[in-house]
Design a protein around this motif. Structure first.
Motif, PDB file in Angstrom:
ATOM      1  N   ALA A   1       0.556  -0.923  -0.529  1.00 47.77           N
ATOM      2  CA  ALA A   1      -0.057  -0.037  -0.077  1.00 47.77           C
ATOM      3  C   ALA A   1       1.180   1.214   0.182  1.00 47.77           C
ATOM      4  N   GLY A   2       1.978   1.535   0.918  1.00 43.32           N
ATOM      5  CA  GLY A   2       2.744   2.896   1.007  1.00 43.32           C
ATOM      6  C   GLY A   2       3.464   2.917  -0.680  1.00 43.32           C
ATOM      7  N   GLU A   3       4.069   2.116  -1.233  1.00 42.05           N
ATOM      8  CA  GLU A   3       3.715   1.859  -2.879  1.00 42.05           C
ATOM      9  C   GLU A   3       3.059   3.188  -3.042  1.00 42.05           C
ATOM     10  N   VAL A   4       1.637   2.601  -3.403  1.00 43.90           N
ATOM     11  CA  VAL A   4       0.896   3.530  -4.112  1.00 43.90           C
ATOM     12  C   VAL A   4       0.257   4.536  -3.551  1.00 43.90           C
ATOM     13  N   GLU A   5       0.465   4.331  -2.376  1.00 45.09           N
ATOM     14  CA  GLU A   5       0.362   5.592  -1.627  1.00 45.09           C
ATOM     15  C   GLU A   5       1.506   6.946  -2.088  1.00 45.09           C
ATOM     16  N   ASN A   6       3.055   6.167  -2.321  1.00 44.07           N
ATOM     17  CA  ASN A   6       3.751   7.399  -2.703  1.00 44.07           C
ATOM     18  C   ASN A   6       3.896   7.758  -3.966  1.00 44.07           C
ATOM     19  N   ALA A   7       3.052   7.165  -4.981  1.00 40.68           N
ATOM     20  CA  ALA A   7       2.552   7.393  -6.535  1.00 40.68           C
ATOM     21  C   ALA A   7       1.123   8.864  -6.745  1.00 40.68           C
ATOM     22  N   LEU A   8       0.532   8.590  -5.718  1.00 41.11           N
ATOM     23  CA  LEU A   8      -0.844   9.066  -5.623  1.00 41.11           C
ATOM     24  C   LEU A   8       0.215  10.390  -5.359  1.00 41.11           C
ATOM     25  N   LEU A   9       0.837  10.945  -4.127  1.00 39.96           N
ATOM     26  CA  LEU A   9       0.958  11.475  -3.374  1.00 39.96           C
ATOM     27  C   LEU A   9       2.416  12.466  -4.322  1.00 39.96           C
ATOM     28  N   ASP A  10       2.896  11.372  -5.864  1.00 39.56           N
ATOM     29  CA  ASP A  10       3.414  12.702  -6.172  1.00 39.56           C
ATOM     30  C   ASP A  10       2.555  13.166  -7.503  1.00 39.56           C
ATOM     31  N   HIS A  11       1.111  13.030  -7.206  1.00 41.69           N
ATOM     32  CA  HIS A  11       0.585  13.782  -8.374  1.00 41.69           C
ATOM     33  C   HIS A  11      -0.148  15.302  -7.766  1.00 41.69           C
ATOM     34  N   PRO A  12       0.736  16.410  -8.685  1.00 41.95           N
ATOM     35  CA  PRO A  12       0.373  17.704  -7.324  1.00 41.95           C
ATOM     36  C   PRO A  12      -0.789  18.373  -7.209  1.00 41.95           C
ATOM     37  N   ALA A  13      -2.282  17.403  -7.567  1.00 44.40           N
ATOM     38  CA  ALA A  13      -3.023  17.519  -7.194  1.00 44.40           C
ATOM     39  C   ALA A  13      -3.553  17.135  -5.875  1.00 44.40           C
ATOM     40  N   VAL A  14      -2.539  15.739  -5.153  1.00 43.73           N
ATOM     41  CA  VAL A  14      -2.860  15.069  -4.188  1.00 43.73           C
ATOM     42  C   VAL A  14      -2.488  15.978  -2.737  1.00 43.73           C
ATOM     43  N   SER A  15      -2.789  15.867  -2.030  1.00 48.31           N
ATOM     44  CA  SER A  15      -2.276  16.342  -0.773  1.00 48.31           C
ATOM     45  C   SER A  15      -2.115  15.636   0.046  1.00 48.31           C
ATOM     46  N   GLU A  16      -3.165  14.018   0.355  1.00 48.69           N
ATOM     47  CA  GLU A  16      -3.055  12.558   1.309  1.00 48.69           C
ATOM     48  C   GLU A  16      -3.783  11.572   0.352  1.00 48.69           C
ATOM     49  N   ALA A  17      -3.172  11.049   1.074  1.00 43.82           N
ATOM     50  CA  ALA A  17      -3.804   9.860   0.425  1.00 43.82           C
ATOM     51  C   ALA A  17      -3.261   7.613   1.412  1.00 43.82           C
ATOM     52  N   ALA A  18      -4.352   6.977   1.174  1.00 42.45           N
ATOM     53  CA  ALA A  18      -4.755   6.063   2.098  1.00 42.45           C
ATOM     54  C   ALA A  18      -4.962   5.018   1.305  1.00 42.45           C
ATOM     55  N   VAL A  19      -4.279   4.069   1.477  1.00 42.77           N
ATOM     56  CA  VAL A  19      -4.525   2.790  -0.183  1.00 42.77           C
ATOM     57  C   VAL A  19      -5.074   1.283   1.120  1.00 42.77           C
ATOM     58  N   VAL A  20      -6.029   0.582   0.758  1.00 39.83           N
ATOM     59  CA  VAL A  20      -5.933  -0.475   1.402  1.00 39.83           C
ATOM     60  C   VAL A  20      -6.934  -1.355   0.012  1.00 39.83           C
ATOM     61  N   GLY A  21      -7.017  -2.513   0.529  1.00 40.69           N
ATOM     62  CA  GLY A  21      -7.189  -4.123  -0.210  1.00 40.69           C
ATOM     63  C   GLY A  21      -8.419  -4.444   0.532  1.00 40.69           C
ATOM     64  N   LEU A  22      -9.422  -4.411  -0.427  1.00 40.94           N
ATOM     65  CA  LEU A  22     -11.151  -4.409  -0.141  1.00 40.94           C
ATOM     66  C   LEU A  22     -11.621  -6.082  -0.573  1.00 40.94           C
ATOM     67  N   PRO A  23     -12.431  -7.095  -0.635  1.00 44.65           N
ATOM     68  CA  PRO A  23     -12.943  -7.854  -0.386  1.00 44.65           C
ATOM     69  C   PRO A  23     -13.307  -8.084  -2.583  1.00 44.65           C
TER      70      PRO A  23
END
Length: 469
Positions: free
Chosen positions: A386-408
């Motif tokens: 999840a941390g790797e995906v969160e870091n990628a999202l936070l690289d986008h200039p429009a994103v200030s916070e991100a949390a990634v989870v796995g759902l069934p």
């Protein structure tokens, strides 16, 4: 061992010399046939494979490590075997890796060359290689694995670990040169590459890699031994004709994530046999499996393979359940350039901490019942941090916070879902942004926009408090 620990497997038996990796591959009496290896419809004999790999080995001898873009092609197999012949560690690159992920792997691994790009790989070329077999403790692969935070870490996989793991599974599954192995799994991780290619070469069996793991391709392959992840098997059972075509197979093996009970039952109903489930990680290879002649129970991944020891260290929350720890000849030798992470992954007496929660049944069979961390997502047979995906999202200039989870998810096992705080960007734009920076399979499937993430007093996001979709 404390009172909350249950152990399985053989006790330590002194210093065991790991077996050489290439002995079976190079055996002069190894059986050969024109279609010994078929990948996406293109075939090679073992002699042709070794000739082309020998040419690669001659070109890369002495390199510190080499990378290969691990597409499902005969060239990938030639490149990998060439690296093993030359004793040069091979770094598989996911073919769908975005530029950021590819650059990280190449930079972190120190790979000097990319086979197929910097060095030609031609299945029609012939070369002879007469160099000595590398030491079993030497690194065969640097496999990048997603942790719960940050960029992927390079796991150093010794040659002897690969050989020991494959020999243990050959014994457990009665896997011989008489088999035909069929699978369509990616060639940049343990399941598809180590088991699915080197396993066939080491046992001498015929290999059919279907290119993509479609039900139609599996049905047409006529194998005796099939490998798949739960997503593959769930698609197979939805195609009743394809599933029934597998009735003549000797073994259907599922791994990389838990096989859902309905899929297990449907496979039995449609093929006449229960699938075999097994357990492993990049760092340990495959350590536990149901045996070909053992009882196949849904939810059970069986017992340790030869030489492996396991123990379940109880958490105190529920009797008999705890973190699974593993020791034996199949373990990795550490994370490349990360001695602190390597040390933290082992106990004082040499067991690897898997981070998975397991239970031991009365007959010694293992059940994997959960993950110690909520941040490792298993989607479609892939392990995604999840941390790797969160870091990628936070690289986008429009994103200030991100949390990634796995759902069934009924098909993927888990789907990747992102909760973000962002301004002026659409869900599709963010999904495409992540797919362009990481491997495509690591992209979020859905995104929920929030005004703020729930956090604790230390400022850490509280994923258990995230609102439902």
């Amino acid at each position: 061992m404390g009172p909350g620990t249950r152990a399985q497997g053989a006790p330590a038996g002194g210093n065991v010399v790991p077996p050489p990796l290439l002995t079976s591959l190079l055996a002069p009496d190894a059986g050969d046939r024109a279609d010994a290896l078929t990948v996406a419809g293109r075939s090679l004999s073992r002699e042709e494979l070794l000739g082309a790999a020998g040419a690669v080995a001659s070109r890369i001898a002495g390199a510190a490590s080499v990378a290969v873009r691990a597409e499902a092609t005969p060239e990938t197999v030639v490149a990998v075997v060439g690296g093993l012949l030359a004793g040069v560690p091979v770094v598989p690159l996911p073919p769908d890796a975005g530029p950021a992920e590819r650059d990280h792997i190449l930079r972190d691994s120190g790979a000097e060359l990319v086979l197929g790009e910097d060095v030609p790989v031609d299945t029609a070329e012939r070369g002879s290689w007469s160099g000595p077999e590398a030491d079993p403790e030497a690194t065969a692969f640097v496999l990048y694995t997603s942790g719960t935070t940050g960029a992927p870490k390079g796991a150093l996989i010794p040659r002897g670990a690969v050989a020991a793991g494959l020999d243990g599974l050959a014994e457990a599954w009665r896997w011989t040169a008489e088999d035909t192995l069929v699978h369509g799994l990616p060639l940049f991780h343990v399941h598809g590459l180590v088991l699915g290619v080197l396993g066939a070469l080491r046992t001498g069996c015929r290999l059919v890699h279907t290119g993509r793991p479609t039900p139609e391709a599996y049905a047409a392959a006529g194998g005796s031994l099939y490998f798949g992840v739960p997503t593959v098997w769930s698609r197979v059972v939805r195609d009743h004709a394809a599933a029934r075509a597998l009735a003549g197979a000797r073994l259907l093996v599922s791994g990389s994530a838990a096989l859902p009970a309905p899929v297990f039952r449907d496979l039995e109903a449609l093929t006449g046999q229960r699938p075999v489930e097994r357990y492993g990680m990049t760092e340990t290879l495959i350590t536990v499996s149901t045996r070909a002649d053992g009882e196949r129970r849904q939810g059970s991944v069986g017992v340790p393979i030869r030489g492996v020891r396991t123990r379940v260290v109880a958490t105190g929350e529920e009797g008999g359940i705890g973190e699974l720890e593993v020791a034996g000849p199949t373990l990795f030798s550490g994370y490349l350039g990360r001695p602190e992470a390597t040390a933290a992954s082992y106990t004082a007496d040499g067991f690897f901490r898997t981070g998975d929660i397991a239970a031991l049944d009365e007959d010694g069979s293992h059940r994997i019942v959960g993950r110690a961390s909520t941040d490792l997502i298993k989607s479609g047979g892939y392990r995604v941090g999840a941390g790797e995906v969160e870091n990628a999202l936070l690289d986008h200039p429009a994103v200030s916070e991100a949390a990634v989870v796995g759902l069934p998810h009924e098909d993927l096992g888990q789907e990747i879902v992102a909760y973000v705080v962002a301004d002026g960007v659409s869900e599709r734009a963010l999904i495409d942004f992540v797919a362009g920076h990481l491997s495509v399979h690591k992209r979020p499937r859905r995104i929920r926009f929030l005004d703020a993430l729930p956090r604790n007093a230390m400022g850490k996001p509280q994923k258990k408090l995230l609102p439902p979709l």
